[in-house]
Structures are given as C-alpha cells and as structure tokens.
Design a protein around this motif. Structure first.
Motif, PDB file in Angstrom:
ATOM      1  N   GLY A 111       0.809  -1.217   0.000  1.00 25.97           N
ATOM      2  CA  GLY A 111       0.000   0.000   0.000  1.00 25.97           C
ATOM      3  C   GLY A 111       0.839   1.263   0.000  1.00 25.97           C
ATOM      4  O   GLY A 111       0.541   2.226  -0.717  1.00 25.97           O
ATOM      5  N   VAL A 112       1.915   1.256   0.788  1.00 28.19           N
ATOM      6  CA  VAL A 112       2.805   2.417   0.829  1.00 28.19           C
ATOM      7  C   VAL A 112       3.495   2.600  -0.528  1.00 28.19           C
ATOM      8  O   VAL A 112       3.571   3.715  -1.059  1.00 28.19           O
ATOM      9  CB  VAL A 112       3.852   2.257   1.955  1.00 28.19           C
ATOM     10  N   ALA A 113       3.976   1.506  -1.100  1.00 24.63           N
ATOM     11  CA  ALA A 113       4.651   1.582  -2.399  1.00 24.63           C
ATOM     12  C   ALA A 113       3.711   2.094  -3.487  1.00 24.63           C
ATOM     13  O   ALA A 113       4.081   2.962  -4.302  1.00 24.63           O
ATOM     14  CB  ALA A 113       5.210   0.209  -2.776  1.00 24.63           C
ATOM     15  N   LEU A 114       2.494   1.570  -3.509  1.00 20.23           N
ATOM     16  CA  LEU A 114       1.517   2.015  -4.507  1.00 20.23           C
ATOM     17  C   LEU A 114       1.143   3.473  -4.318  1.00 20.23           C
ATOM     18  O   LEU A 114       0.973   4.223  -5.283  1.00 20.23           O
ATOM     19  CB  LEU A 114       0.261   1.154  -4.423  1.00 20.23           C
ATOM     20  N   GLY A 115       1.010   3.884  -3.057  1.00 21.78           N
ATOM     21  CA  GLY A 115       0.667   5.269  -2.775  1.00 21.78           C
ATOM     22  C   GLY A 115       1.704   6.236  -3.318  1.00 21.78           C
ATOM     23  O   GLY A 115       1.377   7.254  -3.951  1.00 21.78           O
ATOM     24  N   ILE A 116       2.966   5.925  -3.077  1.00 19.00           N
ATOM     25  CA  ILE A 116       4.055   6.785  -3.564  1.00 19.00           C
ATOM     26  C   ILE A 116       4.075   6.802  -5.085  1.00 19.00           C
ATOM     27  O   ILE A 116       4.188   7.868  -5.717  1.00 19.00           O
ATOM     28  CB  ILE A 116       5.407   6.299  -3.000  1.00 19.00           C
ATOM     29  N   PHE A 117       3.950   5.624  -5.695  1.00 18.92           N
ATOM     30  CA  PHE A 117       3.995   5.527  -7.159  1.00 18.92           C
ATOM     31  C   PHE A 117       2.845   6.302  -7.796  1.00 18.92           C
ATOM     32  O   PHE A 117       3.047   7.083  -8.731  1.00 18.92           O
ATOM     33  CB  PHE A 117       3.941   4.059  -7.579  1.00 18.92           C
ATOM     34  N   GLY A 118       1.633   6.079  -7.308  1.00 18.79           N
ATOM     35  CA  GLY A 118       0.471   6.751  -7.883  1.00 18.79           C
ATOM     36  C   GLY A 118       0.519   8.260  -7.707  1.00 18.79           C
ATOM     37  O   GLY A 118       0.128   9.013  -8.602  1.00 18.79           O
ATOM     38  N   PHE A 119       1.000   8.705  -6.543  1.00 18.70           N
ATOM     39  CA  PHE A 119       1.092  10.145  -6.277  1.00 18.70           C
ATOM     40  C   PHE A 119       2.074  10.807  -7.234  1.00 18.70           C
ATOM     41  O   PHE A 119       1.824  11.897  -7.755  1.00 18.70           O
ATOM     42  CB  PHE A 119       1.528  10.376  -4.830  1.00 18.70           C
ATOM     43  N   LEU A 120       3.203  10.139  -7.466  1.00 16.74           N
ATOM     44  CA  LEU A 120       4.258  10.747  -8.286  1.00 16.74           C
ATOM     45  C   LEU A 120       3.963  10.677  -9.784  1.00 16.74           C
ATOM     46  O   LEU A 120       4.278  11.610 -10.522  1.00 16.74           O
ATOM     47  CB  LEU A 120       5.598  10.065  -7.998  1.00 16.74           C
ATOM     48  N   PHE A 121       3.366   9.577 -10.229  1.00 13.73           N
ATOM     49  CA  PHE A 121       3.282   9.337 -11.669  1.00 13.73           C
ATOM     50  C   PHE A 121       1.856   9.277 -12.226  1.00 13.73           C
ATOM     51  O   PHE A 121       1.681   9.109 -13.428  1.00 13.73           O
ATOM     52  CB  PHE A 121       4.001   8.030 -12.019  1.00 13.73           C
ATOM     53  N   GLY A 122       0.837   9.409 -11.360  1.00 12.77           N
ATOM     54  CA  GLY A 122      -0.535   9.335 -11.839  1.00 12.77           C
ATOM     55  C   GLY A 122      -0.861  10.354 -12.910  1.00 12.77           C
ATOM     56  O   GLY A 122      -1.475  10.034 -13.938  1.00 12.77           O
ATOM     57  N   GLY A 123      -0.443  11.599 -12.699  1.00 10.94           N
ATOM     58  CA  GLY A 123      -0.719  12.649 -13.675  1.00 10.94           C
ATOM     59  C   GLY A 123      -0.061  12.383 -15.013  1.00 10.94           C
ATOM     60  O   GLY A 123      -0.650  12.646 -16.076  1.00 10.94           O
ATOM     61  N   THR A 124       1.153  11.834 -14.983  1.00  7.62           N
ATOM     62  CA  THR A 124       1.856  11.510 -16.222  1.00  7.62           C
ATOM     63  C   THR A 124       1.114  10.462 -17.018  1.00  7.62           C
ATOM     64  O   THR A 124       0.961  10.570 -18.243  1.00  7.62           O
ATOM     65  CB  THR A 124       3.280  11.012 -15.904  1.00  7.62           C
ATOM     66  N   PHE A 125       0.630   9.431 -16.337  1.00  3.26           N
ATOM     67  CA  PHE A 125      -0.117   8.381 -17.016  1.00  3.26           C
ATOM     68  C   PHE A 125      -1.419   8.920 -17.610  1.00  3.26           C
ATOM     69  O   PHE A 125      -1.820   8.525 -18.708  1.00  3.26           O
ATOM     70  CB  PHE A 125      -0.420   7.227 -16.055  1.00  3.26           C
ATOM     71  N   LEU A 126      -2.082   9.807 -16.897  1.00  2.89           N
ATOM     72  CA  LEU A 126      -3.306  10.401 -17.428  1.00  2.89           C
ATOM     73  C   LEU A 126      -3.022  11.181 -18.717  1.00  2.89           C
ATOM     74  O   LEU A 126      -3.818  11.148 -19.664  1.00  2.89           O
ATOM     75  CB  LEU A 126      -3.937  11.332 -16.382  1.00  2.89           C
ATOM     76  N   LYS A 127      -1.895  11.848 -18.725  1.00  2.00           N
ATOM     77  CA  LYS A 127      -1.514  12.604 -19.923  1.00  2.00           C
ATOM     78  C   LYS A 127      -1.251  11.646 -21.086  1.00  2.00           C
ATOM     79  O   LYS A 127      -1.667  11.889 -22.228  1.00  2.00           O
ATOM     80  CB  LYS A 127      -0.266  13.434 -19.634  1.00  2.00           C
ATOM     81  N   TRP A 128      -0.564  10.533 -20.806  1.00  2.00           N
ATOM     82  CA  TRP A 128      -0.306   9.532 -21.848  1.00  2.00           C
ATOM     83  C   TRP A 128      -1.591   8.924 -22.380  1.00  2.00           C
ATOM     84  O   TRP A 128      -1.660   8.505 -23.533  1.00  2.00           O
ATOM     85  CB  TRP A 128       0.590   8.426 -21.291  1.00  2.00           C
ATOM     86  N   MET A 129      -2.615   8.837 -21.514  1.00  2.00           N
ATOM     87  CA  MET A 129      -3.902   8.281 -21.932  1.00  2.00           C
ATOM     88  C   MET A 129      -4.677   9.245 -22.828  1.00  2.00           C
ATOM     89  O   MET A 129      -5.731   8.890 -23.355  1.00  2.00           O
ATOM     90  CB  MET A 129      -4.757   7.948 -20.708  1.00  2.00           C
ATOM     91  N   GLY A 130      -4.189  10.469 -22.969  1.00  2.00           N
ATOM     92  CA  GLY A 130      -4.867  11.439 -23.817  1.00  2.00           C
ATOM     93  C   GLY A 130      -6.074  12.081 -23.181  1.00  2.00           C
ATOM     94  O   GLY A 130      -7.037  12.437 -23.874  1.00  2.00           O
ATOM     95  N   SER A 131      -6.052  12.228 -21.849  1.00  2.00           N
ATOM     96  CA  SER A 131      -7.160  12.914 -21.181  1.00  2.00           C
ATOM     97  C   SER A 131      -7.316  14.317 -21.764  1.00  2.00           C
ATOM     98  O   SER A 131      -6.315  15.015 -21.982  1.00  2.00           O
ATOM     99  CB  SER A 131      -6.890  13.011 -19.673  1.00  2.00           C
ATOM    100  N   PRO A 132      -8.547  14.749 -22.026  1.00  2.00           N
ATOM    101  CA  PRO A 132      -8.747  16.086 -22.602  1.00  2.00           C
ATOM    102  C   PRO A 132      -8.111  17.179 -21.748  1.00  2.00           C
ATOM    103  O   PRO A 132      -8.071  17.087 -20.518  1.00  2.00           O
ATOM    104  CB  PRO A 132     -10.285  16.218 -22.612  1.00  2.00           C
ATOM    105  N   GLU A 133      -7.600  18.205 -22.392  1.00  2.00           N
ATOM    106  CA  GLU A 133      -6.916  19.290 -21.687  1.00  2.00           C
ATOM    107  C   GLU A 133      -7.824  19.955 -20.655  1.00  2.00           C
ATOM    108  O   GLU A 133      -7.363  20.407 -19.604  1.00  2.00           O
ATOM    109  CB  GLU A 133      -6.423  20.344 -22.697  1.00  2.00           C
ATOM    110  N   SER A 134      -9.115  19.999 -20.952  1.00  2.00           N
ATOM    111  CA  SER A 134     -10.052  20.623 -20.013  1.00  2.00           C
ATOM    112  C   SER A 134     -10.235  19.798 -18.750  1.00  2.00           C
ATOM    113  O   SER A 134     -10.703  20.300 -17.726  1.00  2.00           O
ATOM    114  CB  SER A 134     -11.409  20.824 -20.691  1.00  2.00           C
ATOM    115  N   VAL A 135      -9.861  18.515 -18.814  1.00  2.00           N
ATOM    116  CA  VAL A 135     -10.082  17.583 -17.711  1.00  2.00           C
ATOM    117  C   VAL A 135      -8.796  17.292 -16.939  1.00  2.00           C
ATOM    118  O   VAL A 135      -8.821  17.031 -15.730  1.00  2.00           O
ATOM    119  CB  VAL A 135     -10.682  16.261 -18.265  1.00  2.00           C
TER     120      VAL A 135
END
Length: 458
Positions: A111-135
């Motif tokens: 849980g600690v490892a996942l928390g750190i990973f998701g906090f640091l890299f979640g936004g990057t992955f969302l960008k790679w997924m092509g989330s709309p700029e407004s979102v």
C-alpha cells in the motif's frame, strides 16, 4: 469432519445445501461491494451535479488508471483468500495463522509503495492516456490525493480477504456501511459547503478508507479463532508468501492486463470529447453496481472451492460451480435488464445535461444488457483459482479478453469507428473467454475424483 467450534460469523462451506450457503456468503459481500462502489459513485454524482461536466469527466476518467495501478496487489488478496481458505478447510491452524500475518504485512508494504507511485506518476499516465486538456488538471489533482490513502485501501482489502476465507462476509459489510455513510456526508460537506471540488471528494474517500481499514484490523485483533491477528507477529513467512504469490500474482497480472485494455478503450473514448467521456463515466459507475453484485459470486466460487479442496470434499467442487453459475446468471440478467429499462433516469442521476445522458445511454444499453456473460466468465475463472490453477485462467483471460480487445481497437473498430462498435468489444470478449474457462474447469476437475465413501467419513 473438521474438529473445531464454528463461531457465529463463520460459514460451514463443507456441509449442507450449497445454493443457500452461497447466497448467505454472497449477499453480504454483494452489499459490501456496492457500498464500496458508493465511494466513487458519490464522488461522481456530487461533482457532476454540483460542479459540472469537466469535474465529472475528471473523476470518472481516472477509474481505469487507478485499477491498472492497484490490480497486481489486489490480485495478491485473491491469493490470500485461496490459501487461507484451503488451510482453514483442512483444519490447519498454524498454516492459516501464518497466511494471515504474511498477508497483512504485505498489504501494508504494498500500500505504501503504490501510494508513492500513484502520487508521483498518476498525472503523467493520465496525460499519456490522452485525457482532454479541459479535464487533465482536475483529474491529476484527484488521483494524487486518492493515492495518499492507498495503504488503508490495501489494508482493508487484504483484511476482508482473510475474513472471507472463513466465510465471514457480514462484518466487512458493517464496516463499509459506516465508512460509506461517512464518505457521502463528507462529500456533501467538502463540495457544497467548502467548495473544494474534486479535492474534496478525494479527501472524503481517503477518510472513509481509513475508517474501514481501522475497523477491519480491530476486528481481526479481537477475533480469537483461525484468523486472529497479533500485530507482534506481523512478518513474512516465505512458504506462505510463495503460495499466495503463485495464485495472486497471475490474478493480479490478469487484472492489470484487463485494466490495460480498459485504459486503451478509455483512451479511445477520450478522443470523442469531454461530453462522451462524461457520459461514459456515468455509465461505468452504473455498470459497477451490476459488476459488484456479480463479483460476489466470483469470490464465493473461489472460497467455496478452495475450502472444499482443503477438506477433501471433491463432490462439492462440482456443485459449487453449478450453484455459483446459476446465481450469477440470475443476478446479472435481472440487474442488467433493470439498468437498460430505466437507463435514462439512471444516467440522469449523474448529470442533467441531455448530451451527457445520451452518451451514457449509448454505452449502457450494450454493456448492461450482456453483463451476465461477464459474471459467468468470472465464476468459471474463480473455480479454476479455487482448484489451485493460476496460470491457466491468467493466460486465457489475457488472450481471450485483453489481447482480443486490443485487436478489436486496432483492427475491427477502424472498419466502423462508432462508439457502439467500440463497446461491442466487451460482450464478444466475454463470450470467447468464458467458453474457454468453462472447458478448462471441466478438464481440471478430473484431478479431483469423487470418493463419496471417504467424504462421508470427513
């Protein structure tokens, strides 16, 4: 016969009629899963109606990515369920205890490892997924706050898996009832009163997860039976970790591959614009309630089969498959039919915008109407895992559902690039995968011949 006194929260899965027992196991688990879904549903409903479609799309668009990141460790909780249930069915107190303490320990570390990973890299992955700029800015804010609570999320899920191993699905229901009510109340407070938007709903989810995790730990500590938790004994037992991993890692990998295919589908949905993303998010949340109800029978299949394998009751392995398959079909077909029949007002719960409602209905009529097939596919997969098969269901699922969906996106969808054609990839993949799973179940059951005379003596 197992020489131990059963407590009122435990369920005797090795004797008696199976359909009532499966129902007694599955109904509390079903309600628990639905309450757990209310965390995200409350988030989506509150921001959708009080903040706007951009916030609705932001929260909804993170679901596939969150599932992708956490599925490997959630797979280990499946391994916990299988291994603990087998030791419990065999009456092995020491083996069950070592499984419990190993599982809770790895849930904290993971849980600690996942928390750190998701906090640091979640936004990057969302960008790679092509989330709309407004979102994207709001979605990034939501996912970073959400992952702060990941240690508590993992702790609850592993603790609940331990309780399921002895047939206890009632107390997790009580815990989620309380934490779910807190989540809804805090959503309204943070969004309507404090105007915190997506940050408010993420914070409410974290607080709710803390409450449920603390309650499940206290429950295990106070339990004096096979699944008693002693914090001083938290450590990794190598043999139990290997046993859990043999079942759990393939299950987690399978879940991650499903999530990858869903991320690709979400990325394709993102290309249709924020209105379609918002409608898709609303439909996904409604489908989640159907899936959670059916998934209770997947968990029942795993637990009943594992326990009876441990107890040497091979005839009940076959009966468990029949009982769980029958019940999941009825529940999936009824709930899916209700969702399709009332899809306009149901999608309207999430948004008042006509275009968003229309987009949600386009998905819901295809997915919900055929969702019982997915339930059957998962039950057959659960039976395989309960019998100790880990690689077979993983390979079949990865090829039959995940790889097939990727093939559909890149080879079939371009022939008719509509949303409906994209959504048809789901039921087609369920039919293919479920059929192969069933064949594998029938073949593997030959390893568990029925000796009725011996079973009567146990």
């Amino acid at each position: 016969m197992l020489h131990r006194a059963r407590r009122n929260y435990e369920l005797d899965m090795t004797h008696g009629r199976l359909i009532p027992k499966v129902a007694a196991f599955a109904v509390p688990l079903m309600l628990t899963s639905i309450l757990q879904l209310l965390y995200n549903a409350a988030d989506v409903i509150v921001v959708g109606r009080c903040t706007g479609k951009e916030a609705l799309a932001a929260v909804g668009s993170t679901a596939a990515l969150i599932n992708l990141i956490i599925n490997v460790f959630l797979g280990l909780s499946v391994g916990t369920n299988v291994v603990a249930a087998r030791y419990y069915g065999a009456g092995d107190y020491k083996g069950t205890q070592e499984t419990v303490h190993t599982s809770i320990f790895i849930s904290l570390i993971g849980g600690v490892a996942l928390g750190i990973f998701g906090f640091l890299f979640g936004g990057t992955f969302l960008k790679w997924m092509g989330s709309p700029e407004s979102v994207l800015p709001l979605a990034t804010q939501y996912i970073r706050i959400y992952f702060i609570g990941m240690p508590f999320n993992m702790l609850y899920n592993f603790g609940a898996a331990v309780l399921r191993a002895v047939g206890d699905t009632r107390r997790p229901l009580y815990f989620l009832t309380l934490s779910g009510l807190v989540n809804v109340a805090l959503n309204l407070l943070f969004v309507i009163v404090f105007r915190m938007g997506v940050a408010g709903v993420a914070l409410a989810t974290i607080i709710s997860q803390i409450i449920s995790a603390v309650l499940v730990v206290i429950c295990l500590i106070r339990t004096d039976g096979y699944v008693h938790l002693d914090l001083k004994k938290l450590r990794v037992n190598r043999d139990k970790l290997i046993a859990i991993s043999k079942i759990g890692l393939p299950a987690g990998f399978q879940g991650a591959c499903f999530s990858i295919s869903n991320v690709l589908i979400q990325s394709t949905v993102n290309s249709y614009g924020d209105i379609v993303v918002a409608g898709n998010s609303a439909s996904q949340n409604l489908e989640g309630f159907i899936y959670a109800s059916m998934n209770a029978f997947h968990q029942a299949a795993i637990t009943f089969v594992s326990t009876n394998v441990g107890a040497g009751k091979n005839s009940r392995i076959r009966k468990s498959l029949g009982a769980t398959a029958l019940l999941v079909t009825v529940v999936g077909a009824v709930l899916g039919g209700i969702a399709v029949a009332f899809m306009r007002p149901l999608v309207g719960i999430y948004s008042t915008e006509a275009e968003v409602i229309a987009a949600g209905m386009r998905r819901l009529r295809i997915i919900a109407g055929t969702y019982y097939i997915c339930g059957l596919m998962d039950v057959f997969c659960g039976v395989l895992r309960g019998m100790g098969a880990a690689m077979v269901p993983m390979f079949v699922s990865v090829m039959g559902a995940c790889a097939f969906r990727i093939f559909w996106i890149y080879a079939i969808l371009p022939l008719n690039p509509t949303l409906e054609m994209l959504y048809y990839s789901y039921p087609v993949s369920w039919i293919l995968t479920g059929g192969v799973h069933l064949i594998c179940c029938l073949v593997l059951m030959r390893r568990f011949p029925v000796n009725r005379e011996q079973e009567e003596l146990t």
